[in-house]
Design a protein around this motif. Structure first.
Motif, PDB file in Angstrom:
ATOM      1  N   ARG A 146       0.684  44.798 -78.227  1.00 26.17           N
ATOM      2  CA  ARG A 146       2.000  45.361 -78.555  1.00 26.17           C
ATOM      3  C   ARG A 146       2.790  45.683 -77.302  1.00 26.17           C
ATOM      4  O   ARG A 146       4.017  45.579 -77.281  1.00 26.17           O
ATOM      5  N   TRP A 147       2.086  46.095 -76.262  1.00 24.27           N
ATOM      6  CA  TRP A 147       2.742  46.450 -75.001  1.00 24.27           C
ATOM      7  C   TRP A 147       2.958  45.227 -74.108  1.00 24.27           C
ATOM      8  O   TRP A 147       3.328  45.361 -72.950  1.00 24.27           O
ATOM      9  N   GLU A 148       2.663  44.043 -74.662  1.00 21.00           N
ATOM     10  CA  GLU A 148       2.884  42.780 -73.961  1.00 21.00           C
ATOM     11  C   GLU A 148       2.099  42.679 -72.654  1.00 21.00           C
ATOM     12  O   GLU A 148       2.565  42.132 -71.666  1.00 21.00           O
ATOM     13  N   MET A 149       0.865  43.203 -72.694  1.00 14.29           N
ATOM     14  CA  MET A 149      -0.025  43.080 -71.540  1.00 14.29           C
ATOM     15  C   MET A 149      -0.941  41.873 -71.697  1.00 14.29           C
ATOM     16  O   MET A 149      -1.506  41.385 -70.722  1.00 14.29           O
ATOM     17  N   ILE A 150      -1.127  41.400 -72.952  1.00 15.20           N
ATOM     18  CA  ILE A 150      -1.912  40.212 -73.224  1.00 15.20           C
ATOM     19  C   ILE A 150      -1.166  39.356 -74.251  1.00 15.20           C
ATOM     20  O   ILE A 150      -0.320  39.855 -74.994  1.00 15.20           O
ATOM     21  N   VAL A 151      -1.504  38.060 -74.279  1.00 15.03           N
ATOM     22  CA  VAL A 151      -0.819  37.128 -75.175  1.00 15.03           C
ATOM     23  C   VAL A 151      -1.322  37.275 -76.606  1.00 15.03           C
ATOM     24  O   VAL A 151      -0.576  37.116 -77.568  1.00 15.03           O
ATOM     25  N   LYS A 152      -2.605  37.563 -76.770  1.00 16.96           N
ATOM     26  CA  LYS A 152      -3.178  37.756 -78.111  1.00 16.96           C
ATOM     27  C   LYS A 152      -4.378  38.690 -78.012  1.00 16.96           C
ATOM     28  O   LYS A 152      -4.901  38.953 -76.918  1.00 16.96           O
ATOM     29  N   ASN A 153      -4.802  39.198 -79.150  1.00 13.17           N
ATOM     30  CA  ASN A 153      -5.944  40.108 -79.217  1.00 13.17           C
ATOM     31  C   ASN A 153      -7.213  39.308 -79.495  1.00 13.17           C
ATOM     32  O   ASN A 153      -7.414  38.834 -80.617  1.00 13.17           O
ATOM     33  N   PRO A 154      -8.110  39.165 -78.519  1.00 11.49           N
ATOM     34  CA  PRO A 154      -9.327  38.372 -78.734  1.00 11.49           C
ATOM     35  C   PRO A 154     -10.283  39.002 -79.744  1.00 11.49           C
ATOM     36  O   PRO A 154     -11.062  38.299 -80.386  1.00 11.49           O
ATOM     37  N   ALA A 155     -10.231  40.322 -79.916  1.00 13.21           N
ATOM     38  CA  ALA A 155     -11.127  40.986 -80.870  1.00 13.21           C
ATOM     39  C   ALA A 155     -10.793  40.610 -82.306  1.00 13.21           C
ATOM     40  O   ALA A 155     -11.649  40.663 -83.189  1.00 13.21           O
ATOM     41  N   ALA A 156      -9.529  40.216 -82.537  1.00 10.63           N
ATOM     42  CA  ALA A 156      -9.115  39.819 -83.887  1.00 10.63           C
ATOM     43  C   ALA A 156      -9.792  38.531 -84.319  1.00 10.63           C
ATOM     44  O   ALA A 156      -9.820  38.208 -85.510  1.00 10.63           O
ATOM     45  N   LEU A 157     -10.346  37.778 -83.365  1.00 10.76           N
ATOM     46  CA  LEU A 157     -11.009  36.510 -83.668  1.00 10.76           C
ATOM     47  C   LEU A 157     -12.514  36.671 -83.851  1.00 10.76           C
ATOM     48  O   LEU A 157     -13.217  35.709 -84.133  1.00 10.76           O
ATOM     49  N   VAL A 158     -12.998  37.920 -83.680  1.00 11.44           N
ATOM     50  CA  VAL A 158     -14.434  38.207 -83.804  1.00 11.44           C
ATOM     51  C   VAL A 158     -14.702  38.885 -85.142  1.00 11.44           C
ATOM     52  O   VAL A 158     -13.989  39.819 -85.514  1.00 11.44           O
TER      53      VAL A 158
END
Length: 374
Positions: A146-158
């Protein structure tokens, strides 16, 4: 494909380099630290697509450990002190040692899955707490996204770690009577009685004040709880839905009100030391009762009464199971327990539902075939 391997790199040797145009000028992007060629190629394609769409975010070089320091600091404004302590324990003991040094932008689903696998293999954390580790990681990376520090959340894929459902232990009516028969001589008899007749949590019982009791309407208001370590009285229940009003029967109310006389006697006898916090269940000098001491007394009475050993919290389950067996609407049971919704109640006590369905079907059958015969 501009993907390369650095033969001198001991770990994560793959990297990619691409050229892109920004504000009319050509720039070069170099990204290192990928474990495999496939990972580097996937990241490169993603970066190229983001540049083409104008949605590219410069990856943060902040380590996950450093980011989690700020995440925990921010949590002070949204969770209670005890919860924050537990989060900090899991983060510093189990999460940071495994993945803390990885850059936030380079944290991968594989890194996270490997952490869960290791925690499961070591066996130091319960399934519930491994799931809590996942909740923490997922929440923190959602914030980074949300703070635009990463492109996507990798934990959402686990996949969230599976939690094995534990069978709930409850007492029979006969065991309840045997326990209460021995407990009646205990100073904390009313604490046990409240757990069995209202389903209140231990912290709610130990935080209950005289002014929270409405004698005329026979209700108790849950507005204060005692922490698990017995050191802090906190306004509000465990959850928002936990702030509730519970109806109690006449006998239970009568037994609780008898404590008022004892409280007055102890106030006078221990006047110099007495700390009047208005608590219903307290020590002889008015201070909060330590949950550890209450549990010690509980276990002792169980042994004397020769009933099955259960946890104090299981008396809450016992109360719920008795209500459901009596045919009380699960929505009402949910409200008494302070569950966020009735689904939690149904999931928790699903083992009782087959028996309840049988009783319901039998009654339906009697009515249905009586109608048919007429």
């Amino acid at each position: 494909m501009p993907v390369y391997k650095d033969d001198n790199a001991k770990k994560n040797p793959w990297y990619f380099a691409i050229n892109y145009k920004e504000n009319g000028k050509y720039k070069k992007m170099l990204r290192r630290g990928f474990k495999t060629k496939k990972e580097a190629e996937a990241a490169m394609v993603e970066a190229q697509n983001a540049h083409n769409k104008g949605t590219y975010i410069e990856p943060s070089k902040t380590s996950y450990s450093k980011f989690m320091d700020s995440w925990l600091e921010d949590k002070k404004t949204t969770v209670k002190g005890r919860t924050l302590e537990f989060y900090s324990f899991l983060v510093n003991r189990y999460i940071i040692p495994q993945i803390g040094e990885i850059e936030l932008s380079k944290l991968s689903p594989r890194d996270i899955q490997s952490l869960y696998n290791k925690l499961k293999e070591e066996g130091n954390l319960s399934d519930e707490n491994i799931r809590k580790v996942h909740t923490i990681i997922n929440d923190s990376l959602n914030k980074a996204f949300r703070w635009e520090m990463i492109v996507k959340n990798p934990a959402a894929l686990v996949d969230p770690p599976k939690v094995s459902k534990k069978e709930i232990e409850v007492w029979t009516e006969e065991e309840i009577q045997r326990f209460l028969s021995v407990a009646k001589d205990s100073r904390y008899y009313c604490a046990f009685l409240l757990a069995l007749t209202t389903g209140m949590r231990q912290g709610e019982i130990l935080g209950l004040r005289w002014k929270d009791i409405d004698e005329e309407n026979r209700t108790l208001s849950i507005v204060q709880t005692l922490s698990h370590d017995g050191k802090e009285l906190t306004t509000g229940a465990k959850t928002d839905s936990g702030n509730r009003r519970i109806s109690i029967d006449e006998n239970t109310l009568g037994k609780i009100l008898k404590l008022k006389h004892r409280t007055k006697v102890e106030t006078i006898a221990n006047r110099p030391l007495y700390n009047d916090l208005g608590l219903v269940i307290c020590t002889s000098v008015g201070t909060p009762l330590s949950p550890r001491n209450l549990n010690r007394s509980f276990d002792s009475i169980i042994q004397k009464a020769d009933v099955r050993k259960i946890r104090f919290h299981d008396m809450r389950h016992t109360h719920a199971s008795l209500l459901l067996k009596q045919g009380v609407n699960p929505k009402i049971v949910s409200e008494r327990l302070g569950h966020a919704n009735v689904r939690i109640t149904l999931d928790t006590y699903s083992h009782l539902l087959p028996n309840l369905q049988k009783d319901t079907v039998d009654e339906f059958g009697k009515l249905f075939y009586k109608t048919q015969s007429n």
